[in-house]
Design a protein around this motif. Sequence first.
Motif, short mmCIF file in Angstrom:
data_model
loop_
_atom_site.label_atom_id
_atom_site.label_comp_id
_atom_site.label_asym_id
_atom_site.label_seq_id
_atom_site.Cartn_x
_atom_site.Cartn_y
_atom_site.Cartn_z
N GLN A 365 2.90 0.12 3.16
CA GLN A 365 3.31 0.82 1.91
C GLN A 365 3.79 -0.21 0.89
O GLN A 365 3.38 0.01 -0.20
CB GLN A 365 4.39 1.54 2.33
CG GLN A 365 4.95 2.37 1.24
CD GLN A 365 6.39 3.20 1.75
OE1 GLN A 365 7.06 2.57 2.30
NE2 GLN A 365 6.69 4.11 1.01
N SER A 366 4.39 -1.34 1.43
CA SER A 366 5.04 -2.35 0.33
C SER A 366 3.73 -3.08 -0.27
O SER A 366 4.15 -3.11 -1.37
CB SER A 366 6.02 -3.46 1.38
OG SER A 366 6.45 -4.37 0.43
N ASP A 367 2.85 -3.62 0.55
CA ASP A 367 1.52 -4.11 0.04
C ASP A 367 0.91 -3.41 -1.10
O ASP A 367 0.82 -3.73 -2.20
CB ASP A 367 0.66 -4.45 0.90
CG ASP A 367 1.07 -5.46 1.88
OD1 ASP A 367 2.11 -6.22 1.74
OD2 ASP A 367 0.60 -5.66 3.18
N ILE A 368 0.87 -1.98 -0.76
CA ILE A 368 0.33 -1.14 -1.89
C ILE A 368 1.15 -0.95 -3.20
O ILE A 368 0.59 -1.10 -3.97
CB ILE A 368 0.04 0.05 -1.42
CG1 ILE A 368 -1.29 0.20 -0.18
CG2 ILE A 368 -0.55 1.47 -2.25
CD1 ILE A 368 -1.44 1.45 0.55
N TRP A 369 2.56 -1.00 -3.01
CA TRP A 369 3.15 -0.79 -4.15
C TRP A 369 3.35 -1.98 -4.97
O TRP A 369 3.08 -1.97 -6.21
CB TRP A 369 4.65 -0.55 -3.68
CG TRP A 369 5.19 0.96 -3.66
CD1 TRP A 369 5.51 1.60 -2.50
CD2 TRP A 369 5.03 1.74 -4.65
NE1 TRP A 369 5.78 2.97 -2.79
CE2 TRP A 369 5.51 3.16 -4.34
CE3 TRP A 369 4.80 1.68 -6.06
CZ2 TRP A 369 5.68 4.17 -5.00
CZ3 TRP A 369 4.96 2.83 -7.00
CH2 TRP A 369 5.32 3.89 -6.54
N HIS A 370 3.06 -3.29 -4.30
CA HIS A 370 3.02 -4.48 -4.90
C HIS A 370 1.64 -4.49 -5.79
O HIS A 370 1.47 -4.91 -7.03
CB HIS A 370 3.25 -5.60 -4.10
CG HIS A 370 4.44 -5.93 -3.78
ND1 HIS A 370 4.68 -6.39 -2.42
CD2 HIS A 370 5.65 -5.66 -4.29
CE1 HIS A 370 6.04 -6.53 -2.09
NE2 HIS A 370 6.57 -6.15 -3.41
#
Length: 447
Positions: A365-370
Amino acid sequence: MGSSIQLPAYGHRLQVRLQKGDLYRLFTSLEDAKHEEAILRQLGPLRETFASFLGHERELDPPDNAALARYFDACSDPEQGSQELLEILRLLSPGNGHIGRNQVNFLADHLRTRVEHFLQSKQQDLSLLHTHDHVFGSGGDFCKTIHASTAAAIVAAPLVKICKTGTTNVTSYHGSAQAMETFGYRHPHLSIPTLNQELDSNGFTFIPLSALNFPYSQALKEAREALWHEAMKQLTQRCNVGDPNWQETLRTTPLTLDIFKIVSPNAQVLRPAHHSTGVCSLAMLPYVLSLYLHLESEGIIVHCYDGIDELSNASSVSDPQQPINLLIQVTRDEVIFEECSPEDIGLTRAQLADIREEVDLAATQSDIWHILSGEEQGPRRDFIVANAALLLVANQGIIPPQDNLHIQLREAIARINAVIDSHQVADNFTQLLNAHQQQYTQQQKQL
């Protein structure tokens, strides 16, 4: 925009346009050797795949449709155990001597009818769903990659209306339904007006297949996972993932195909205007293409020769002249086959490890938000951007038509990068999640 970019020497790539009628005749006129040879000759590196498919079609001993429906419906039976379902999956595997193109098409029609009846029972009128495009990766990559189809749909949403359907994980660490829930997006029940509101306001909506009464029990998930592990064992006994012979191993190893990787993603139960999908095995391709012809669909099918059901910027092959992706665009009249490399579409070739799936869902989720926010550059962003660009090309109304798909993809990639860097993607998705959470809270109070 695309014409101003200096293209690399395209080299020896498959580039062929076939009339839909000629391809349909190939599938149905199994005794017309002259026509078959003429078409196969044009398919170049795909010749062996389609010749093998046609050989299976000529030797079929199929069950009747009533038996097919019983087998398929048994996969929704909560009393069935995973071992029993594994045997049913073997019975329903295309290319096994019993299941061919007609059987796959029948099961797609059967599933469409089931979903239609289910929605009617919930007082949901499918005809009221607004015009949209659809994307569904078939899953089961033989190199576990980050979730491209879900993120790509979110990224493309400011430019094209996308309805994404998905499931919990079967062979990946987590599925698109789990990823969307982690973002705070969930439907307590299916509502066509809510879906329309999200499509109209934000160009994106998501429906878990469980909300459409698809067969996805825990036992079926276990059976499908077992089938995938059998395939992986066959492959890795011959070659390690990503080794120099990896692509050849994928091409030449006969595998038991999962009917749910073919029928469920491509039955197109919501009647999209354009449908995009991927196949992780070339052997799946003729069956998926037959569904496009059967359902009179338009859109794109993609395959990466490293066993990925997405358009990939990463490969086990380092030669920049070597194509690693196969694109098949189905239009109203034609089927266009084209190979391309990352370099052909303006991307830097990466290693497979660079786009590997994270085990931890929160990290994903964090990777996608970045990526959505434009904070991340590099292979993972390129992977998502390439697959979002594919949705623009599949739509056929956003990117000007060109002779070659890779030229259209170059322009689409530039458009996608622009909407990311302008923060339209992050703002649009944040707005969607906020509105969705308010709607969800209101629905929960009413239950």
